[in-house]
Write an enzyme that holds these catalytic residues in place. Structure first.
Site, PDB file in Angstrom:
ATOM      1  CG  HIS A 149      -0.352   0.256   2.527  1.00  0.00           C
ATOM      2  ND1 HIS A 149      -0.043  -0.753   3.405  1.00  0.00           N
ATOM      3  CD2 HIS A 149       0.021   1.404   3.149  1.00  0.00           C
ATOM      4  CE1 HIS A 149       0.465  -0.244   4.506  1.00  0.00           C
ATOM      5  NE2 HIS A 149       0.523   1.072   4.372  1.00  0.00           N
ATOM      6  CG  ASP A 179      -0.067  -4.111   2.693  1.00  0.00           C
ATOM      7  OD1 ASP A 179       0.152  -3.561   1.600  1.00  0.00           O
ATOM      8  OD2 ASP A 179      -0.228  -3.469   3.760  1.00  0.00           O
ATOM      9  N   GLY A 251       3.494   6.653   8.180  1.00  0.00           N
ATOM     10  CA  GLY A 251       4.847   6.796   7.653  1.00  0.00           C
ATOM     11  C   GLY A 251       5.748   5.653   8.077  1.00  0.00           C
ATOM     12  CG  ASN A 252       6.582   4.121  12.060  1.00  0.00           C
ATOM     13  OD1 ASN A 252       6.062   4.913  12.830  1.00  0.00           O
ATOM     14  ND2 ASN A 252       7.880   3.881  12.060  1.00  0.00           N
ATOM     15  CB  SER A 253       3.237   1.752   6.189  1.00  0.00           C
ATOM     16  OG  SER A 253       2.062   1.890   6.945  1.00  0.00           O
ATOM     17  N   GLY A 309     -11.941 -20.118  -6.490  1.00  0.00           N
ATOM     18  CA  GLY A 309     -13.074 -19.361  -7.023  1.00  0.00           C
ATOM     19  C   GLY A 309     -14.276 -19.293  -6.100  1.00  0.00           C
TER      20      GLY A 309
END
Length: 409
Positions: A149, A179, A251-253, A309
């Protein structure tokens, strides 16, 4: 009185005053200690120049009994400075830039002069949007792991190292399901973060979060592991998070979660509902999970996962009994048309009793079993539909994913 006598008196007095002042000046020059305060000051200077040692009293403490003063470079007790020094140089600041097209509202001029019977093209404008995050250098060849992200839909990604160097980064691979994303920069003499083992973490272990929060320079926060194996948070498709109370801010991501040896144990990813006043709950992707995803990126530029599916969902005991089932468990929530499950005959609300003979504890576990099955393999589902029970074999195909540039494959 005659004027001559007055003049003689004045001359005598003046001479006496001048003589007295001269005598006083000579005395002060020869003996300055006679002036108030000067003697004490001179004595103080002498004491400073030639210190004397007072005799020891019986109750005084010998100098060798006093605690030793630590040298400037020695770490204090309980300090994590050595771990930070080992890990921090490999944590980078990431700036992702993307071009955003936004629609402009109609103004009064448009409404007055445009023909209402002719369709009008929407008015738009483009602007550059930037987002900030963190990343971790994991190889001397310039591989940097971060969150998907952080760089999602980015047209350009730039990386700044802790030593001040900057470079444009190439996106090697991205995986929205976990992620995670992998970047690469071309710079010499890169610092590398040593990798630890997330499966060795225990609740209560001390961890440190390193990143670039809210536009600040590199920042380190400290906390403990408060839980492991967290899932069903709606953050990613496959969740197995480390929960920590080490402060993680915007901002730590993509930054590093390290142990007290300075080894990478997780990639900081999310915080929980901070807008609701909840503090001290953050989540990191375990480094063991990141290892597998990074290996797929390096080998293929994408992650290959199995796909059936359909969407499994959790069913609680109360609703299960209302629908005629003995207990809660996992049911089929949604079936994709023309997908493998639909072609095999799976239907919505089918109760999943077992997958290849294993009873599922959660919908997340069923997702993981499917994802780790190689494409073209099969899984056998034990199902209950109403009062009937049966088995279905579903042929697994490759899960639709994204290319390194973000296009669906």
């Amino acid at each position: 009185m005659p004027s001559s006598q007055i003049q003689k008196g004045l001359i005598f007095i003046t001479g006496a005053v001048i003589g007295g002042l001269a005598l006083a000046f000579v005395v002060v020059v020869l003996h300055p200690e006679l002036l108030p305060g000067v003697g004490a000051a001179r004595n103080a200077v002498r004491v400073a120049e030639t210190p004397t040692v007072a005799p020891a009293r019986p109750d005084s403490v010998a100098p060798e009994a006093l605690p030793a003063v630590a040298s400037p470079g020695a770490p204090a007790a309980g300090s994590y400075a050595a771990a930070v020094q080992r890990a921090a140089p490999a944590v980078v600041n990431i700036s992702a830039r993307r071009v955003v097209t936004e629609r402009l509202p109609r103004n009064l001029f448009d409404e007055l002069f445009e023909d209402p019977f002719v369709p009008q093209a929407p008015r738009t404008r483009q602007r550059i949007e930037s987002s900030l995050g963190s990343g971790v250098i994991i190889s001397t060849s310039g591989q940097i792991v971060t969150n998907h992200h952080v760089i999602a839909d980015a047209d350009a990604v730039r990386v700044q190292l802790a030593d001040g160097r900057e470079a444009d980064a190439k996106i090697v691979g991205r995986d929205p399901d976990t992620d995670l994303a992998l970047l690469r920069v071309e710079l010499p003499n890169l610092p590398v973060m040593p990798l630890g083992r997330s499966d060795a973490l225990r609740v209560g272990d001390v961890v440190l979060a390193i990143g670039y929060p809210v536009g600040l320079s590199q920042t380190v926060t400290q906390g403990i592991v408060s839980a492991t194996g967290r899932g069903q948070l709606g953050i990613a498709t496959f969740e197995n998070f480390i929960q920590t109370d080490a402060p993680i801010n915007f901002g730590n991501s993509g930054g590093a979660l390290i142990n007290t040896r300075g080894e990478l144990v997780g990639i900081n990813t999310a915080i929980l509902a901070k807008n609701l006043g909840i503090e001290g709950i953050g989540f990191a992707i375990p480094v063991n999970l990141a290892r597998g995803v990074i290996g797929e990126f390096v080998a293929r530029g994408r992650v290959i996962r199995g796909w059936a599916g359909f969407e499994p969902v959790n069913l609680d005991d109360a609703r299960a009994q209302a629908w005629g089932y003995e207990r809660g468990g996992v049911v089929v929530g949604k079936v994709d048309a023309n997908g493998p499950a639909a072609n095999a005959g799976l239907r919505v609300l089918d109760f999943i009793l077992a997958v290849d003979g294993k009873r599922p504890r959660s919908a997340q576990e069923v997702k993981e079993w499917i994802a780790t099955t190689k494409p073209e393999g099969t899984l056998e589902f034990d199902l209950q539909r109403g009062n009937e029970r049966g088995k279905l074999k579903v042929r697994i195909t490759e899960r639709p994913g994204v290319s390194p540039r973000g296009a669906k494959t």
